[in-house]
Design a protein around this motif. Structure first.
Motif, PDB file in Angstrom:
ATOM      1  N   VAL A 196     -31.419  38.572  -2.510  1.00  0.00           N
ATOM      2  CA  VAL A 196     -30.391  38.091  -1.585  1.00  0.00           C
ATOM      3  C   VAL A 196     -29.096  38.855  -1.789  1.00  0.00           C
ATOM      4  N   LEU A 197     -28.711  39.051  -3.049  1.00  0.00           N
ATOM      5  CA  LEU A 197     -27.476  39.797  -3.342  1.00  0.00           C
ATOM      6  C   LEU A 197     -27.567  41.231  -2.832  1.00  0.00           C
ATOM      7  N   GLY A 241     -29.533  42.314  -0.375  1.00  0.00           N
ATOM      8  CA  GLY A 241     -29.596  42.291   1.084  1.00  0.00           C
ATOM      9  C   GLY A 241     -28.266  41.988   1.752  1.00  0.00           C
ATOM     10  N   SER A 242     -27.462  41.164   1.105  1.00  0.00           N
ATOM     11  CA  SER A 242     -26.187  40.770   1.697  1.00  0.00           C
ATOM     12  C   SER A 242     -25.019  41.618   1.221  1.00  0.00           C
ATOM     13  N   SER A 289     -34.279  35.261  -8.992  1.00  0.00           N
ATOM     14  CA  SER A 289     -34.508  34.792  -7.622  1.00  0.00           C
ATOM     15  C   SER A 289     -33.396  35.205  -6.661  1.00  0.00           C
ATOM     16  N   ARG A 290     -32.201  35.438  -7.170  1.00  0.00           N
ATOM     17  CA  ARG A 290     -31.065  35.742  -6.295  1.00  0.00           C
ATOM     18  C   ARG A 290     -30.843  37.232  -6.057  1.00  0.00           C
TER      19      ARG A 290
END
Length: 86
Positions: A35-36, A38-39, A31-32
């Motif tokens: 995000v990782l 993208g950031s 799930s992360r």
């Protein structure tokens, strides 16, 4: 029982980096990972052999989690003996 792999493709590198993940890290990263990526965050997942590795996702072109084939070499893979005293 299958081993989960984190497969990282870096720009300018022909072959991906493959890390054997612990079950806990694989479940957490599913799930992360978007995000990782993208950031450009940094994460330290636990590998299948109990060690950790720090990954700067800002340097990763693409990443995905997959099942690790038996014949695939991977960082953090648990080494198993041959069963013949080795």
């Amino acid at each position: 029982m299958s081993t989960h792999a984190l497969v990282l493709h870096l720009a300018g590198r022909a072959e991906p980096l493959v890390f054997a993940l612990s079950d806990k890290s694989a479940k957490s990263l599913v799930s992360r990972l978007p995000v990782l990526m993208g950031s450009g965050g940094v994460d330290s997942p636990e590998l299948a052999d109990g060690r950790t590795v720090a990954i700067n996702f800002g340097l990763v072109a693409t990443a995905h989690i997959d099942d690790l084939p038996v014949s695939q070499e991977a960082y953090g893979r648990v080494k198993r003996g041959t069963g013949f005293g080795g």
